[in-house]
Design a protein around this motif. Structure first.
Motif, PDB file in Angstrom:
ATOM      1  N   UNK A 167       1.027  -1.235   0.082  1.00  9.65           N
ATOM      2  CA  UNK A 167       0.015   0.230   0.117  1.00  9.65           C
ATOM      3  C   UNK A 167       0.963   1.227   0.010  1.00  9.65           C
ATOM      4  N   UNK A 168       0.693   2.178  -0.798  1.00  5.78           N
ATOM      5  CA  UNK A 168       1.084   3.562  -0.762  1.00  5.78           C
ATOM      6  C   UNK A 168      -0.142   4.422  -0.258  1.00  5.78           C
ATOM      7  N   UNK A 173      -2.926   2.408  -4.204  1.00  4.28           N
ATOM      8  CA  UNK A 173      -2.566   3.849  -3.824  1.00  4.28           C
ATOM      9  C   UNK A 173      -3.897   4.447  -3.171  1.00  4.28           C
ATOM     10  N   UNK A 174      -3.809   4.891  -1.788  1.00  2.00           N
ATOM     11  CA  UNK A 174      -5.005   5.460  -1.314  1.00  2.00           C
ATOM     12  C   UNK A 174      -4.464   6.856  -0.791  1.00  2.00           C
ATOM     13  N   UNK A 175      -5.333   7.721  -1.107  1.00  2.00           N
ATOM     14  CA  UNK A 175      -5.167   9.212  -0.805  1.00  2.00           C
ATOM     15  C   UNK A 175      -5.805   9.426   0.642  1.00  2.00           C
ATOM     16  N   UNK A 176      -5.665  10.483   1.249  1.00  4.73           N
ATOM     17  CA  UNK A 176      -6.266  11.027   2.366  1.00  4.73           C
ATOM     18  C   UNK A 176      -6.476  12.450   2.624  1.00  4.73           C
ATOM     19  N   UNK A 214     -10.018  -2.107   4.615  1.00  7.00           N
ATOM     20  CA  UNK A 214     -10.133  -1.587   3.368  1.00  7.00           C
ATOM     21  C   UNK A 214      -8.860  -1.942   2.566  1.00  7.00           C
ATOM     22  N   UNK A 215      -7.579  -1.989   2.905  1.00 10.88           N
ATOM     23  CA  UNK A 215      -6.638  -2.111   2.209  1.00 10.88           C
ATOM     24  C   UNK A 215      -6.520  -3.532   1.783  1.00 10.88           C
TER      25      UNK A 215
END
Length: 391
Positions: free
Chosen positions: A84-85, A118-121, A379-380
């Motif tokens: 994960x990023x 890729x997950x944004x926050x 979620x990941x």
């Protein structure tokens, strides 16, 4: 599960605190973390290393990003070979998103199949306008335009954040809400804290301690707080106001001037930035949040975990966080804020203690860092399974 976190900087803030708590919480589950700060700001770096994370500083300067640094960032991602990023806030979302694209290209050029997600926050409620900051506004616009292509998912820290960013153009189908979690093992009630703080401030036992925690910034609206405090002081003179945060100290001339004009100098106690909030917060009879804008405010959750009832402005998801354990008033309304503080201050000790107990129970059950990490982890795992990866 190996996670590379990309964040704008490692200063003291809500997102940085959440990151530290997630790293600490996930250690027992076998999570490994590489944290990359885009800037050289490293106040939280040692605490993150102590929690078991590898920390790197990219050293990017404000302004147009150096392409060589973006390539270096991409290489660091490739070297880490993560599952994960996870990026944190607008700068990291966009620059980290571009670096992730470059990293995927590097994997392909090497004949390797990349499988990281890729997950944004997003960790603010309002989308920044050009008046707030042209760079932030530009990054948010780029985020909205590319949110259906760059990230696999976009995490918002509050329902209010989801709503405003979806309306702005972020891809709803990729957005979800995971509320911030709070460290209920570090922030706990302490029956001795109140007497300790009273003694250190030279105040009598009958004093009512109203705490406020937050940096000196228009978003925190100290003007609102001090005007409410002035009204309350006239009606409940035993109230004292303990103010904690970056630049909330004797060197802040604007605060000092306003306190003098409002006749509050002798009842306001400015402690500045502190790294021992878990020892100070349990001393408060109540916590006040006077902000104009928030997502899900860390200081409120931490105070509630210490069994401290809260009086807050209705911004972001703060009202949802507090529930029926405190009082919620409109923002930018010192009269309403003063009335609510008076209502809380004139409760009996037993009534405030009951509210405080309910507040801690609410945090433990619904907003603990354990609950938060489980939601991130699930979620990941869901995103990775969609790419054919099992973790």
């Amino acid at each position: 599960m190996k996670i590379v976190h990309i964040i704008s900087g490692l200063g003291l803030g809500g997102a940085e605190t959440l990151l530290l708590n997630l790293v600490s919480e996930s250690r027992s589950a076998g999570g490994t973390h590489v944290i990359i700060s885009l800037s050289s700001l490293d106040i939280m770096a040692e605490r993150l290393r102590a929690a078991g994370a590898e920390v790197r500083l990219l050293g990017m300067r404000p302004g147009i990003p150096n392409p060589l640094l973006l390539i270096r960032l991409a290489r660091w991602i490739v070297k880490a070979n993560p599952d994960v990023v996870q990026t944190w806030m607008y700068h990291a979302d966009i620059f980290g998103g571009v670096a992730a694209l470059l990293a995927r290209l590097m994997f392909r050029l090497r004949g390797q199949r990349h499988r990281f997600v890729l997950v944004w926050g997003i960790h603010r409620t309002e989308v920044p306008t050009a008046k707030v900051g042209r760079v932030l506004n530009a990054l948010a616009r780029i985020g909205a335009m590319t949110s259906n292509q760059l990230p696999d998912s976009v995490i918002c820290c509050a329902n209010a954040s989801y709503k405003t960013h979806a309306e702005y153009g972020y891809d709803r189908s990729r957005m979800r809400v995971i509320h911030n979690g709070f460290d209920v093992r570090k922030f706990v009630p302490d029956a001795t804290a109140r007497a300790t703080l009273l003694n250190s401030l030279g105040l009598p036992p009958r004093s009512i301690l109203i705490g406020i925690v937050g940096r000196s910034n228009p978003a925190k609206d100290y003007d609102n707080f001090l005007r409410a405090a002035a009204l309350l002081h006239q009606r409940v003179p035993e109230c004292h106001f303990v103010m904690v945060g970056k630049d909330v100290d004797a060197n802040n001339k604007a605060l000092a001037r306003m306190m003098s004009e409002l006749g509050l100098t002798r009842v306001c106690h400015l402690l500045g930035a502190r790294n021992d909030l878990h020892r100070i917060m349990p001393a408060f009879d109540m916590l006040c949040l006077s902000s104009r804008t928030e997502g899900l405010p860390t200081v409120v959750g931490e105070a509630m975990a210490c069994s401290v009832p809260c009086v807050v402005t209705d911004v972001g998801d703060t009202g949802q966080l507090v529930g029926d354990t405190g009082l919620v008033v409109p923002p930018r309304d010192p009269v309403s804020l003063s009335d609510a503080l008076e209502e809380m201050a004139t409760l009996s000790l037993e009534q405030r203690e009951k509210l405080g107990k309910l507040a801690r129970e609410r945090i433990v059950e619904c907003f603990s860092i354990t609950v938060c990490w489980q939601k991130y982890r699930d979620m990941y795992a869901t995103l990775l399974r969609a790419k054919g990866v099992t973790r």
